[in-house]
Design a protein around this motif. Sequence first.
Motif, PDB file in Angstrom:
ATOM      1  N   ASP A  34      -6.474   5.352   5.068  1.00  0.00           N
ATOM      2  CA  ASP A  34      -6.964   4.502   3.970  1.00  0.00           C
ATOM      3  C   ASP A  34      -6.848   5.210   2.622  1.00  0.00           C
ATOM      4  OD1 ASP A  34      -7.502   2.305   5.493  1.00  0.00           O
ATOM      5  OD2 ASP A  34      -9.619   2.796   5.822  1.00  0.00           O
ATOM      6  N   LYS A  45      -5.213   7.506  -3.172  1.00  0.00           N
ATOM      7  CA  LYS A  45      -6.228   8.453  -3.605  1.00  0.00           C
ATOM      8  C   LYS A  45      -5.560   9.744  -4.076  1.00  0.00           C
ATOM      9  CE  LYS A  45     -10.517  10.695  -2.078  1.00  0.00           C
ATOM     10  NZ  LYS A  45     -11.503  10.814  -0.973  1.00  0.00           N
ATOM     11  N   HIS A  62       0.863  -1.188   0.000  1.00  0.00           N
ATOM     12  CA  HIS A  62       0.000   0.000   0.000  1.00  0.00           C
ATOM     13  C   HIS A  62       0.893   1.229   0.000  1.00  0.00           C
ATOM     14  CE1 HIS A  62       0.548   0.965   4.311  1.00  0.00           C
ATOM     15  NE2 HIS A  62       0.345  -0.307   4.583  1.00  0.00           N
ATOM     16  N   LYS A 100      -3.737  -0.778  -8.980  1.00  0.00           N
ATOM     17  CA  LYS A 100      -3.229  -2.031  -8.425  1.00  0.00           C
ATOM     18  C   LYS A 100      -3.371  -3.156  -9.437  1.00  0.00           C
ATOM     19  CE  LYS A 100      -3.124  -4.545  -4.071  1.00  0.00           C
ATOM     20  NZ  LYS A 100      -3.642  -4.618  -2.684  1.00  0.00           N
ATOM     21  N   GLN A 154      -4.563   3.572  -0.388  1.00  0.00           N
ATOM     22  CA  GLN A 154      -5.135   3.237  -1.691  1.00  0.00           C
ATOM     23  C   GLN A 154      -4.616   4.139  -2.822  1.00  0.00           C
ATOM     24  OE1 GLN A 154      -9.363   3.438  -0.987  1.00  0.00           O
ATOM     25  NE2 GLN A 154      -9.206   2.035   0.764  1.00  0.00           N
TER      26      GLN A 154
END
Length: 539
Positions: free
Chosen positions: A184, A190, A45, A207, A188
């Motif tokens: 988060d 963002k 991540h 991903k 991810q």
Amino acid sequence: MNRRPFLLVLTALLVSLALVSGTALAQTPKRGGTLRVSYGNEIAHLDFHTAPGYEMMWVAMNVGCGLVNITPDGKFVGDAADSWQTSSDGLLYTFKLRKNVLFHDGTPVDADAVKFNIERLRDPATKSGMRPFYEPVHSLEVLDPQTLQIRLKHPYAFFLHMLAAYRTGLTLLSPNSIQKFTVDDRKQGKPGAIIGCGPFKFVEWVKGSHLLMERFDKYFQPGLPHLDKVIIRVIKDPVTEMAAFKAGEIDFIASFSPDHVDTMRAQNPKAQIMTGKETTPMLAAMKVTVPRDGKPMSPDRAPHPIFGDLRVRKAIGCFGIDRQEVVKIAFKGQATPWVGMAPPGTFESVNVNQLCPYDQAKARALLAEAGYGPPKPLTLELITNTEKSVFNVIATVLKEQLARIGVTANIRLVDKVSWMNTTLGDGPWDMYVEDLLSLLTIDSNGYLSSAYTSTKSSAWSHPRHTDTKVDDYYARYAKELDATKRKALAKEFLEYMADNMYWNTISGSPFYMVAQPWMKGYTYNAEFEVHYHKVWLDK
């Protein structure tokens, strides 16, 4: 006057000047282009302060900046810090920051921003694997916008090493972005959530497909970076990766499995194959404790049903492994058989191979003493991952070697992220093969006692032993500023670890990177420093 000799000399001189000029011109970095990089594994991540794995760290080093970096010859150079001073007692570090360093959102990289980032790493709620290395920090004080003082509780011989190159080192992120977006969001990828101060801006992460970075035009080093973009693809199969490289679809392979190096050389004779000192240990790690209540990461520990017994650890890890044979088969002789937890290329490492000679008879005797033999055969699971094909080769060799002493090893092969989730997450495993982490110095929290008996340990302490004497050794070693005394402590420390088989090394693990002949300007520094800001493409 005979003009012919004069004209010949003049012509020769002009030709020489043209050649020199052409050579200089050819080596002048070209601006533009996209560097195409391949990884063998997916990124876990993108929260740089918490994510495991070198795949993420090599992104963080280019999107983020830090205070200092370290060169291949061990010298410290400034990054966001223009200069620094250390007090004679080793307790006070004063960093002077450059005035022209900006985050990608336009906010300044000032002393308050650096303090914010260090405090985030120190905060237990962040759950950063870097937090234990900041344990020596007593306080941080902003003297002015460009000056930060860091006061330590006690001397820490490797404080600058840690800031420069332990995993991500100190990666600075924009306080505004950290406060605006959730963890988060960062994990991810963002848009807007990952704002660093490095030479490249983070653009997107799809991903399973790619990660894209592009040039930050206001980077503080004039004229850098040369590249427009860096795109990272994941190609898990090394044969497919080699085919993509041969076809010219890939410029740079960030980590290349040693067992395919000869094939790469044969197929691509002009390829730049980079390697250096062995600073990564190849492990055959054995889990010492398990959660007594069955809950992963529980502080209530019980001995592992197999490897909680030192006799079994020594039978298998010490006397049952023929390290010379492993190196011969898996690395074609291009590695160093090794027992100590710190490999031969690590600063202040010591050779303790004499403690663990290959001895099948002694291994069988210890297993019998522990209650194993024909009436009660020992069966265990040996887990490894697909990051490098050499891992499975080593696991197969170990399986055959253990069979010689009456032990059955069942191999379980998983992807890298699944492997990290199992080992870092205190999941069920007996033994694994992996080159877990590079060791710039012996200073690491990966081998300390369980995080639940040590304030300095972390999830990286995979064996989960609970011997706090290891922590005491470590504390004395890391605090010692006298190099001669520290070297003596290192020997004692490494011998204790090997004698108890808390950190079972098989050999050094040679690290390879591969670049196309047109990729220029890259400085090899193993896993520790992977920077693209000076890279350019000569095509």
